[in-house]
Design a protein around this motif. Structure first.
Motif, mmCIF file in Angstrom:
data_model
loop_
_atom_site.group_PDB
_atom_site.id
_atom_site.type_symbol
_atom_site.label_atom_id
_atom_site.label_comp_id
_atom_site.label_asym_id
_atom_site.label_seq_id
_atom_site.Cartn_x
_atom_site.Cartn_y
_atom_site.Cartn_z
ATOM 1 N N CYS A 145 0.837 -1.185 0.000
ATOM 2 C CA CYS A 145 0.000 0.000 0.000
ATOM 3 C C CYS A 145 0.878 1.244 0.000
ATOM 4 C CB CYS A 145 -0.901 -0.015 1.238
ATOM 5 S SG CYS A 145 -1.893 1.462 1.492
ATOM 6 N N LYS A 146 0.487 2.243 -0.770
ATOM 7 C CA LYS A 146 1.164 3.534 -0.765
ATOM 8 C C LYS A 146 0.136 4.641 -0.604
ATOM 9 C CE LYS A 146 2.580 5.782 -4.425
ATOM 10 N NZ LYS A 146 3.331 6.182 -5.658
ATOM 11 N N ALA A 147 0.505 5.670 0.143
ATOM 12 C CA ALA A 147 -0.376 6.806 0.340
ATOM 13 C C ALA A 147 0.422 8.092 0.281
ATOM 14 C CB ALA A 147 -1.121 6.707 1.667
ATOM 15 N N ARG A 148 -0.152 9.081 -0.367
ATOM 16 C CA ARG A 148 0.402 10.431 -0.351
ATOM 17 C C ARG A 148 -0.258 11.165 0.809
ATOM 18 N NH1 ARG A 148 5.032 12.809 -2.318
ATOM 19 N NH2 ARG A 148 4.662 15.006 -2.865
ATOM 20 N N VAL A 149 0.544 11.547 1.799
ATOM 21 C CA VAL A 149 0.027 12.069 3.050
ATOM 22 C C VAL A 149 0.562 13.463 3.314
ATOM 23 C CG1 VAL A 149 -0.086 11.758 5.555
ATOM 24 C CG2 VAL A 149 -0.212 9.771 4.034
ATOM 25 N N VAL A 150 -0.338 14.359 3.672
ATOM 26 C CA VAL A 150 0.031 15.657 4.221
ATOM 27 C C VAL A 150 -0.031 15.525 5.736
ATOM 28 C CG1 VAL A 150 -0.487 18.109 4.334
ATOM 29 C CG2 VAL A 150 -0.905 16.847 2.211
ATOM 30 N N THR A 151 1.088 15.730 6.403
ATOM 31 C CA THR A 151 1.138 15.565 7.855
ATOM 32 C C THR A 151 0.624 16.806 8.567
ATOM 33 O OG1 THR A 151 3.367 16.449 8.158
ATOM 34 C CG2 THR A 151 3.177 14.123 7.547
ATOM 35 N N MET A 152 0.493 16.685 9.891
ATOM 36 C CA MET A 152 0.078 17.836 10.702
ATOM 37 C C MET A 152 1.091 18.967 10.648
ATOM 38 S SD MET A 152 -2.899 17.379 11.980
ATOM 39 C CE MET A 152 -4.085 16.173 12.584
ATOM 40 N N ARG A 153 2.308 18.671 10.243
ATOM 41 C CA ARG A 153 3.309 19.712 10.024
ATOM 42 C C ARG A 153 3.288 20.227 8.586
ATOM 43 N NH1 ARG A 153 8.734 17.977 13.458
ATOM 44 N NH2 ARG A 153 7.704 17.943 15.517
ATOM 45 N N PHE A 154 2.278 19.817 7.835
ATOM 46 C CA PHE A 154 2.042 20.269 6.467
ATOM 47 C C PHE A 154 3.200 19.936 5.534
ATOM 48 C CE2 PHE A 154 -0.705 22.813 9.138
ATOM 49 C CZ PHE A 154 -1.924 22.610 8.516
ATOM 50 N N ARG A 155 3.735 18.747 5.726
ATOM 51 C CA ARG A 155 4.716 18.203 4.814
ATOM 52 C C ARG A 155 4.077 17.061 4.039
ATOM 53 N NH1 ARG A 155 11.022 16.690 5.610
ATOM 54 N NH2 ARG A 155 11.185 15.191 3.883
ATOM 55 N N SER A 156 4.218 17.060 2.734
ATOM 56 C CA SER A 156 3.605 16.065 1.876
ATOM 57 C C SER A 156 4.647 15.057 1.408
ATOM 58 C CB SER A 156 2.942 16.728 0.665
ATOM 59 O OG SER A 156 2.315 15.776 -0.167
ATOM 60 N N ASP A 157 4.392 13.775 1.692
ATOM 61 C CA ASP A 157 5.317 12.708 1.304
ATOM 62 C C ASP A 157 4.541 11.439 0.996
ATOM 63 O OD1 ASP A 157 7.332 14.130 3.704
ATOM 64 O OD2 ASP A 157 8.119 13.762 1.691
ATOM 65 N N ASP A 158 5.190 10.529 0.272
ATOM 66 C CA ASP A 158 4.653 9.193 0.055
ATOM 67 C C ASP A 158 5.074 8.272 1.193
ATOM 68 O OD1 ASP A 158 5.155 9.263 -3.542
ATOM 69 O OD2 ASP A 158 3.418 9.836 -2.341
ATOM 70 N N TYR A 159 4.130 7.455 1.659
ATOM 71 C CA TYR A 159 4.397 6.461 2.687
ATOM 72 C C TYR A 159 3.995 5.093 2.178
ATOM 73 C CZ TYR A 159 5.059 10.367 5.867
ATOM 74 O OH TYR A 159 5.522 11.513 6.473
ATOM 75 N N TRP A 160 4.731 4.082 2.622
ATOM 76 C CA TRP A 160 4.529 2.706 2.179
ATOM 77 C C TRP A 160 4.212 1.799 3.346
ATOM 78 C CZ3 TRP A 160 4.741 0.936 -2.875
ATOM 79 C CH2 TRP A 160 5.205 1.850 -3.823
ATOM 80 N N GLY A 161 3.346 0.833 3.098
ATOM 81 C CA GLY A 161 3.110 -0.217 4.067
ATOM 82 C C GLY A 161 4.191 -1.274 4.006
#
Length: 120
Positions: free
Chosen positions: A95-111
């Motif tokens: 699984c991959k997700a493009r996530v904007v964190t609470m610190r407003f940084r956007s990155d791809d994350y992998w399971g």
């Protein structure tokens, strides 16, 4: 930070079905595009399906109508419903997700990946 946890893999006979799930958790402001990839031993990683936040989807050519990707945006979870499985589908599914964190940084994350094995 952000973690993706997959579940639903296992052993199934040819023609069977599996439903994979992937839940994103952590310091998440928003989850944008989500996707499923797979990798078989000795092969390259390939795209299985992708789904945007608005629900639009795309599939790899090999899917041929057998799989459906969906998501529950409220709980940051993506699903992959697989039917008519054959041994060629045997792989680790990621699984991959493009996530904007609470610190407003956007990155791809992998399971971590979940194993799907289809017996003849």
């Amino acid at each position: 930070q952000v973690h993706l946890v997959e579940s639903g893999g296992g052993l199934v006979q040819t023609g069977g079905s599996l439903r994979l799930s992937c839940a994103a958790s952590g310091s998440i402001f928003r989850v944008n595009d989500m996707a499923w990839y797979r990798r078989a031993p000795g092969d390259q990683r390939e795209l299985v399906a992708t789904i945007a936040r608005d629900g639009s989807t795309d599939y790899g050519d090999f899917v041929q109508g057998r799989f459906t990707i969906s998501r529950d945006t409220d709980v940051n979870t993506v699903y992959l419903q697989m039917h008519a499985l054959n041994p060629g589908d045997t792989a680790i599914y990621y699984c991959k997700a493009r996530v904007v964190t609470m610190r407003f940084r956007s990155d791809d994350y992998w399971g971590q990946g979940t194993q799907v094995t289809v017996s003849a």
